[in-house]
Write a protein that holds these residues in place. Structure first.
Motif, PDB file in Angstrom:
ATOM      1  N   VAL A 112       0.838  -1.201   0.000  1.00  0.00           N
ATOM      2  CA  VAL A 112       0.000   0.000   0.000  1.00  0.00           C
ATOM      3  C   VAL A 112       0.873   1.251   0.000  1.00  0.00           C
ATOM      4  N   ALA A 113       1.934   1.222   0.769  1.00  0.00           N
ATOM      5  CA  ALA A 113       2.820   2.377   0.836  1.00  0.00           C
ATOM      6  C   ALA A 113       3.931   2.332  -0.196  1.00  0.00           C
ATOM      7  N   LEU A 114       4.482   1.156  -0.443  1.00  0.00           N
ATOM      8  CA  LEU A 114       5.698   1.093  -1.247  1.00  0.00           C
ATOM      9  C   LEU A 114       5.448   1.204  -2.739  1.00  0.00           C
ATOM     10  N   GLN A 115       4.264   0.856  -3.216  1.00  0.00           N
ATOM     11  CA  GLN A 115       3.953   1.143  -4.613  1.00  0.00           C
ATOM     12  C   GLN A 115       3.919   2.652  -4.837  1.00  0.00           C
ATOM     13  N   LEU A 116       3.391   3.376  -3.874  1.00  0.00           N
ATOM     14  CA  LEU A 116       3.366   4.835  -3.975  1.00  0.00           C
ATOM     15  C   LEU A 116       4.758   5.428  -3.795  1.00  0.00           C
ATOM     16  N   LEU A 117       5.512   4.925  -2.831  1.00  0.00           N
ATOM     17  CA  LEU A 117       6.840   5.487  -2.566  1.00  0.00           C
ATOM     18  C   LEU A 117       7.767   5.299  -3.763  1.00  0.00           C
ATOM     19  N   GLY A 118       7.702   4.142  -4.419  1.00  0.00           N
ATOM     20  CA  GLY A 118       8.516   3.940  -5.618  1.00  0.00           C
ATOM     21  C   GLY A 118       8.207   4.979  -6.683  1.00  0.00           C
ATOM     22  N   ASN A 119       6.926   5.291  -6.863  1.00  0.00           N
ATOM     23  CA  ASN A 119       6.532   6.316  -7.832  1.00  0.00           C
ATOM     24  C   ASN A 119       7.020   7.698  -7.412  1.00  0.00           C
ATOM     25  N   LEU A 120       6.967   7.974  -6.108  1.00  0.00           N
ATOM     26  CA  LEU A 120       7.444   9.279  -5.611  1.00  0.00           C
ATOM     27  C   LEU A 120       8.936   9.448  -5.870  1.00  0.00           C
ATOM     28  N   PHE A 121       9.722   8.399  -5.578  1.00  0.00           N
ATOM     29  CA  PHE A 121      11.157   8.475  -5.847  1.00  0.00           C
ATOM     30  C   PHE A 121      11.408   8.789  -7.323  1.00  0.00           C
ATOM     31  N   GLU A 122      10.746   8.050  -8.196  1.00  0.00           N
ATOM     32  CA  GLU A 122      10.935   8.233  -9.630  1.00  0.00           C
ATOM     33  C   GLU A 122      10.517   9.641 -10.058  1.00  0.00           C
ATOM     34  N   TYR A 123       9.438  10.138  -9.491  1.00  0.00           N
ATOM     35  CA  TYR A 123       8.920  11.471  -9.816  1.00  0.00           C
ATOM     36  C   TYR A 123       9.923  12.558  -9.428  1.00  0.00           C
ATOM     37  N   VAL A 124      10.452  12.464  -8.211  1.00  0.00           N
ATOM     38  CA  VAL A 124      11.386  13.496  -7.743  1.00  0.00           C
ATOM     39  C   VAL A 124      12.686  13.442  -8.538  1.00  0.00           C
ATOM     40  N   ILE A 147      11.121  -3.848  -3.309  1.00  0.00           N
ATOM     41  CA  ILE A 147      11.694  -4.283  -4.585  1.00  0.00           C
ATOM     42  C   ILE A 147      10.662  -4.171  -5.692  1.00  0.00           C
ATOM     43  N   ALA A 148       9.437  -4.613  -5.413  1.00  0.00           N
ATOM     44  CA  ALA A 148       8.371  -4.517  -6.413  1.00  0.00           C
ATOM     45  C   ALA A 148       8.067  -3.070  -6.783  1.00  0.00           C
ATOM     46  N   GLY A 149       8.279  -2.163  -5.843  1.00  0.00           N
ATOM     47  CA  GLY A 149       7.988  -0.757  -6.097  1.00  0.00           C
ATOM     48  C   GLY A 149       9.010  -0.053  -6.966  1.00  0.00           C
ATOM     49  N   VAL A 150      10.258  -0.581  -7.024  1.00  0.00           N
ATOM     50  CA  VAL A 150      11.303   0.147  -7.764  1.00  0.00           C
ATOM     51  C   VAL A 150      12.061  -0.715  -8.772  1.00  0.00           C
ATOM     52  N   ARG A 151      11.726  -1.996  -8.881  1.00  0.00           N
ATOM     53  CA  ARG A 151      12.468  -2.854  -9.807  1.00  0.00           C
ATOM     54  C   ARG A 151      12.387  -2.271 -11.222  1.00  0.00           C
ATOM     55  N   GLY A 152      13.537  -2.239 -11.874  1.00  0.00           N
ATOM     56  CA  GLY A 152      13.578  -1.774 -13.246  1.00  0.00           C
ATOM     57  C   GLY A 152      13.492  -0.277 -13.429  1.00  0.00           C
ATOM     58  N   LYS A 153      13.348   0.480 -12.358  1.00  0.00           N
ATOM     59  CA  LYS A 153      13.245   1.943 -12.492  1.00  0.00           C
ATOM     60  C   LYS A 153      14.617   2.544 -12.766  1.00  0.00           C
ATOM     61  N   ILE A 156      17.811   4.215 -10.118  1.00  0.00           N
ATOM     62  CA  ILE A 156      17.594   3.717  -8.758  1.00  0.00           C
ATOM     63  C   ILE A 156      18.174   2.308  -8.644  1.00  0.00           C
ATOM     64  N   ASN A 157      19.070   2.101  -7.686  1.00  0.00           N
ATOM     65  CA  ASN A 157      19.464   0.766  -7.258  1.00  0.00           C
ATOM     66  C   ASN A 157      18.904   0.537  -5.862  1.00  0.00           C
ATOM     67  N   ILE A 158      18.559  -0.713  -5.568  1.00  0.00           N
ATOM     68  CA  ILE A 158      17.990  -1.007  -4.250  1.00  0.00           C
ATOM     69  C   ILE A 158      18.762  -2.139  -3.594  1.00  0.00           C
ATOM     70  N   PHE A 159      19.108  -1.937  -2.315  1.00  0.00           N
ATOM     71  CA  PHE A 159      19.833  -2.913  -1.510  1.00  0.00           C
ATOM     72  C   PHE A 159      18.960  -3.241  -0.294  1.00  0.00           C
ATOM     73  N   ILE A 160      18.529  -4.486  -0.185  1.00  0.00           N
ATOM     74  CA  ILE A 160      17.658  -4.896   0.913  1.00  0.00           C
ATOM     75  C   ILE A 160      18.362  -5.941   1.769  1.00  0.00           C
ATOM     76  N   ASP A 180      16.138  -8.289 -11.665  1.00  0.00           N
ATOM     77  CA  ASP A 180      16.445  -7.023 -12.328  1.00  0.00           C
ATOM     78  C   ASP A 180      17.826  -6.542 -11.889  1.00  0.00           C
ATOM     79  N   PRO A 181      18.601  -5.964 -12.807  1.00  0.00           N
ATOM     80  CA  PRO A 181      19.978  -5.595 -12.462  1.00  0.00           C
ATOM     81  C   PRO A 181      20.095  -4.502 -11.404  1.00  0.00           C
ATOM     82  N   ASN A 182      18.996  -3.790 -11.116  1.00  0.00           N
ATOM     83  CA  ASN A 182      19.089  -2.740 -10.088  1.00  0.00           C
ATOM     84  C   ASN A 182      18.704  -3.251  -8.704  1.00  0.00           C
ATOM     85  N   VAL A 183      18.517  -4.571  -8.549  1.00  0.00           N
ATOM     86  CA  VAL A 183      18.065  -5.157  -7.281  1.00  0.00           C
ATOM     87  C   VAL A 183      19.182  -6.005  -6.663  1.00  0.00           C
TER      88      VAL A 183
END
Length: 463
Positions: A112-124, A147-153, A156-160, A180-183
């Motif tokens: 609920v939050a992370l789908q939106l947060l991924g879009n916010l990161f990309e937007y900014v 990961i689902a919120g930012v994969r392929g964006k 952005i690289n993501i480290f979890i 995805d190579p950014n994950v």
């Protein structure tokens, strides 16, 4: 609307800057300078809004630096991936209502939050240029949802980080099968608290943080909490429509983030709309002890069938402490430094104040499994173990004169072993999970050491 730190050490920020900062640069957590409120006329206007439109109305109270048309687009795209048209539907089962938060792409409330947060990161980033390396820790569901919120964006690289062997098998596979190579998935040899401490330590290394432009996806990021406020209001309005003026919520929580969103919703709505927040924990009961005794002291992490709550340091607790301390950043800073040094905080002087917001219940492992089984037999409804913790607390603490809404935080199929113990058969796997075990996976296992993780980020991060 401007944002400040719980520790009082930064200048006020606009929302977009707060999103990108994540953890405040003074080590505190970000909050709005003032929490907005609405009246019953506003609730009348909101009463019949679809989820996405309600989200726009609520988020607009906290966001004044994103044009309305852009905010609408961010919200619409965030929830287009949800399987249920109501996004977070409410259903009645026996003596409780269930708020289903698991209809997103990874079948957990974090979507609920992370789908939106991924879009916010990309937007900014699209507006400001540059790049970011997201660094987060997960006890289970946050990782796959982030990961689902930012994969392929782009940019952005993501480290979890997750505790090696301490999530459910499906939770681990939901993260490690994303190629995805950014994950980048990192399993640390330790507990979630170890992983979370590493993330906070790296964020507090300001030179490293600036060089790699670190971003936060854990609920230390205010946008995470803000997005979760919406479903409390949505559920309340559903019951208001049925004639209930006052509602309780039961929230399974280990990190205090989801229930703090409930506190913000309680503050936002007119007095009494949300009467009590029932704070439900498993055997890792630091938060239950805080509510009942004012004892906020760290213990040993116990592994349970509800691993997302196997936490003894609740990173969002500091936000509520800020209000307990009368919005005194210096007092909060001293408290948190003391807790870091000793692992203890005596907050017994605030027990009466806390009781105005929360009731608490720690639910044992035996009670959790028994609740899954009993609820399935009596109502034909399958609970995951986290939700079962919240349902058990609700059944024990509810007031018969007032409806209680239990947050269903994950799909039961994500915790097949616990469900099988409870009902004697495996839960059916939804399509999203059916072939996970057959997919290729990628993960690195590292010691739970700050410098080891920093070196990995430096080697693989954008710069």
């Amino acid at each position: 609307m401007r944002y400040i730190s719980t520790r009082g050490g930064i200048e006020p920020l606009q929302f977009q800057d707060a999103v990108m900062m994540g953890l405040a640069r003074d080590g505190g957590l970000l909050l709005p300078q003032t929490l907005p409120t609405v009246d019953t006329e506003v609730l009348d206007r909101w009463q019949h809004l679809p989820y996405q439109y309600l989200a726009r109305e609520i988020l607009s109270l906290f966001i004044d630096d994103i044009p309305q048309a852009d905010l609408e687009d961010l919200i619409e795209r965030a929830y287009a991936s949800f399987a249920h048209p109501q996004v977070t539907p409410v259903t009645k089962r026996g003596d409780v209502y269930i708020l289903e938060l698991f209809h997103g792409p990874t079948l957990a409330f974090k979507d609920v939050a992370l789908q939106l947060l991924g879009n916010l990161f990309e937007y900014v980033l699209a507006r400001t240029g540059g790049f970011m390396n997201i660094l987060g820790a997960t006890s289970g569901d946050t990782g796959s949802a982030a990961i689902a919120g930012v994969r392929g964006k782009n940019k952005i690289n993501i480290f979890i980080l997750h505790p090696h062997g301490r999530t459910s098998p499906i939770q681990a596979l939901q993260m490690t099968t994303v190629l995805d190579p950014n994950v980048f998935n990192i399993a640390v040899r330790g507990t979630f608290d170890d992983a979370q401490s590493i993330v906070k330590a790296i964020f507090n290394d300001l030179d490293f943080r600036d060089r790699y432009r670190l971003g936060a996806v854990n609920s230390i990021n205010w946008a995470r909490v803000l997005a979760q406020v919406v479903y409390y209001v949505y559920a309340y309005l559903k019951l208001r429509k049925l004639g209930s003026g006052s509602v309780d919520f039961s929230v399974p929580t280990g990190n205090f983030g989801d229930i703090f969103a409930g506190y913000v919703a309680k503050t936002l709505l007119p007095a009494g709309c949300i009467h009590t927040l029932i704070l439900a924990t498993n055997a890792n009961d630091i938060l239950a002890r805080f509510v009942s005794q004012g004892d906020y002291s760290r213990g040993q992490v116990q592994a349970t069938s509800s691993p997302s709550m196997d936490i003894q340091i609740a990173s969002n607790f500091e936000r509520y402490l800020y209000y307990l301390r009368g919005e005194d950043g210096a007092a909060v800073k001293a408290d948190m430094e003391g807790f870091a040094a000793t692992g203890k905080l005596d907050l017994s002087a605030f027990t009466a104040r806390v009781a105005q917001d929360f009731r608490s219940r720690a639910v044992s492992e035996e009670e959790t499994i028994a609740t899954i089984g009993a609820f399935h037999r009596e109502h034909g409804y399958l609970l995951d173990p986290h939700t079962a913790v919240g349902v058990k607390a609700a059944l024990d603490l509810r007031e018969p004169s007032r409806p209680v809404v239990c947050l269903a935080t994950a799909h039961p199929a994500k915790f097949g072993e616990a469900v099988t113990r409870a009902i004697g058969s495996e839960p059916p796997l939804p399509l999203a999970l059916a072939d996970l075990a057959n997919r290729e996976s990628r993960c690195v296992v590292l010691d739970a050491e700050v410098e080891t993780v920093k070196e990995f980020v430096a080697r693989n991060g954008l710069q």
